[in-house]
Motif scaffolding. Sequence first.
Motif, PDB file in Angstrom:
ATOM      1  N   VAL A 151       0.770  -1.267  -0.304  1.00  0.00           N
ATOM      2  CA  VAL A 151      -0.073   0.231  -0.043  1.00  0.00           C
ATOM      3  C   VAL A 151       1.195   1.357   0.461  1.00  0.00           C
ATOM      4  N   ALA A 152       1.751   1.215   0.124  1.00  0.00           N
ATOM      5  CA  ALA A 152       2.927   2.691   0.837  1.00  0.00           C
ATOM      6  C   ALA A 152       3.420   2.552  -0.545  1.00  0.00           C
ATOM      7  N   ALA A 153       3.026   1.755  -1.290  1.00  0.00           N
ATOM      8  CA  ALA A 153       3.793   2.005  -2.659  1.00  0.00           C
ATOM      9  C   ALA A 153       2.939   2.121  -3.786  1.00  0.00           C
ATOM     10  N   MET A 154       1.223   2.048  -2.951  1.00  0.00           N
ATOM     11  CA  MET A 154       0.488   2.966  -4.367  1.00  0.00           C
ATOM     12  C   MET A 154       0.230   4.526  -4.520  1.00  0.00           C
ATOM     13  N   ARG A 155       0.063   5.128  -5.465  1.00  0.00           N
ATOM     14  CA  ARG A 155      -0.294   6.272  -5.663  1.00  0.00           C
ATOM     15  C   ARG A 155      -1.778   7.209  -5.324  1.00  0.00           C
ATOM     16  N   ASN A 156      -2.302   5.686  -6.147  1.00  0.00           N
ATOM     17  CA  ASN A 156      -3.826   5.802  -5.368  1.00  0.00           C
ATOM     18  C   ASN A 156      -3.913   5.041  -4.513  1.00  0.00           C
ATOM     19  N   ALA A 157      -4.221   5.718  -3.402  1.00  0.00           N
ATOM     20  CA  ALA A 157      -4.425   5.397  -1.919  1.00  0.00           C
ATOM     21  C   ALA A 157      -5.498   4.665  -1.583  1.00  0.00           C
ATOM     22  N   PRO A 158      -5.346   3.393  -1.643  1.00  0.00           N
ATOM     23  CA  PRO A 158      -7.472   2.581  -0.715  1.00  0.00           C
ATOM     24  C   PRO A 158      -7.710   3.266   0.318  1.00  0.00           C
ATOM     25  N   ASP A 159      -8.727   2.563   0.541  1.00  0.00           N
ATOM     26  CA  ASP A 159      -9.801   3.766   1.328  1.00  0.00           C
ATOM     27  C   ASP A 159      -9.807   2.199   2.241  1.00  0.00           C
ATOM     28  N   HIS A 160      -9.497   1.726   3.350  1.00  0.00           N
ATOM     29  CA  HIS A 160      -9.548   1.257   4.265  1.00  0.00           C
ATOM     30  C   HIS A 160     -11.003   1.182   5.372  1.00  0.00           C
ATOM     31  N   GLY A 161     -11.485   2.031   4.782  1.00  0.00           N
ATOM     32  CA  GLY A 161     -11.866   2.733   6.436  1.00  0.00           C
ATOM     33  C   GLY A 161     -11.243   3.437   7.544  1.00  0.00           C
ATOM     34  N   GLU A 162     -10.296   3.881   6.836  1.00  0.00           N
ATOM     35  CA  GLU A 162      -9.214   4.973   7.790  1.00  0.00           C
ATOM     36  C   GLU A 162     -10.638   6.052   8.926  1.00  0.00           C
ATOM     37  N   ARG A 163     -11.227   5.968   7.606  1.00  0.00           N
ATOM     38  CA  ARG A 163     -11.853   8.025   8.545  1.00  0.00           C
ATOM     39  C   ARG A 163     -13.419   7.776   7.989  1.00  0.00           C
ATOM     40  N   PRO A 196     -13.098  -6.819  -8.600  1.00  0.00           N
ATOM     41  CA  PRO A 196     -12.278  -5.877  -8.507  1.00  0.00           C
ATOM     42  C   PRO A 196     -12.139  -4.574  -7.794  1.00  0.00           C
ATOM     43  N   ILE A 197     -11.047  -5.479  -6.630  1.00  0.00           N
ATOM     44  CA  ILE A 197     -11.183  -4.598  -5.130  1.00  0.00           C
ATOM     45  C   ILE A 197      -8.987  -3.107  -5.416  1.00  0.00           C
ATOM     46  N   TRP A 198      -9.393  -2.699  -5.173  1.00  0.00           N
ATOM     47  CA  TRP A 198      -8.567  -1.695  -4.857  1.00  0.00           C
ATOM     48  C   TRP A 198      -7.413  -1.828  -4.195  1.00  0.00           C
ATOM     49  N   THR A 199      -6.254  -2.942  -3.991  1.00  0.00           N
ATOM     50  CA  THR A 199      -5.333  -3.390  -3.220  1.00  0.00           C
ATOM     51  C   THR A 199      -3.985  -3.518  -3.886  1.00  0.00           C
ATOM     52  N   PRO A 200      -3.162  -3.683  -3.089  1.00  0.00           N
ATOM     53  CA  PRO A 200      -1.542  -3.949  -3.381  1.00  0.00           C
ATOM     54  C   PRO A 200      -1.502  -5.149  -4.986  1.00  0.00           C
ATOM     55  N   ILE A 201      -2.914  -6.107  -4.573  1.00  0.00           N
ATOM     56  CA  ILE A 201      -2.474  -7.652  -5.501  1.00  0.00           C
ATOM     57  C   ILE A 201      -2.791  -6.953  -7.197  1.00  0.00           C
ATOM     58  N   GLN A 202      -3.562  -5.836  -7.418  1.00  0.00           N
ATOM     59  CA  GLN A 202      -4.072  -5.138  -8.810  1.00  0.00           C
ATOM     60  C   GLN A 202      -2.574  -5.022  -9.194  1.00  0.00           C
TER      61      GLN A 202
END
Length: 291
Positions: free
Chosen positions: A25-37, A229-235
């Motif tokens: 995740v730390a290397a992704m330009r488009n940060a995923p939303d994990h429900g943090e907020r 299709p979910i926006w995660t580092p596996i993509q």
Amino acid sequence: MTDDPRNAGQHPFPGEPTQSAPGLVAAMRNAPDHGERSYVGKDLLTGKVALITGGDSGIGRAVAIAYAREGADIAISYLPEEQVDAEETRNWVEQAGRRCVLLPGDLRSEGYCRDLVAQTVEQLGRLDILVNNAAAQTMNKTLADITSTDVEAAFQTNVFAMFYLAREAVPHMQPGAVIINTTSEQAKVANEKMLVYVATKGAIASMTVALSNLLAPEGIRVNCVAPGPIWTPIQPIAKTTEELEQLGADTPLGRAGQPAELAPAYVLLASREGSYITGALIPVTGGVSML
């Protein structure tokens, strides 16, 4: 977040760089939303302990955050190379006032799977929820592209580890405990470019039903969630920058999902709210049919 499901998560994903495995995740330009907020707990898992494989990022991180805000302590499994992501997940769990145990290792090792359960129980005192979420994904253009190493590694991570972990976890579980497996829409859709991954996800779906029947007399529920299709580092590991930008565009909702959109399904299946659900497959696919 809007109520319109067509626009409830970011899309598209412009300029996303590809990554080598295992992906961060730390290397992704488009940060995923994990429900943090956004995720708000309702005390549905107060006093519970959950072990989540692949809990450092993606769906696993979203589930860890949600479970912590529902009152559970968390142990997460991840590869040593994913330490930076694991520490970020721990930060969110601890901000929710819960304990988080980091247990790095390789799920392809039966011994590690055994130790993973043992360490969870030793450090957190019990085990109520096992989330088998970690997965390896390989792509192919032709049958000749697939090596025996690809097949063995995928089944060791995606299928064998689930069996080992369930076998080790069940003796520590009481009636009311749950096992939740992550399969995929690919268990039914079966993309020809994901042949090995498809085979493992089909195995997980079938194994979930058999395991639910085996453990129902003990009061242990077993279910699986099938993400689309979910926006995660596996993509970024498996797809080109061009493919990433259009991820999910071919779903009925016209976009990829965010990890945060999976967490409520895992909460339902882990809590008393899902007490009559066992042997089920819950699709979270943006409208892609699994019938």
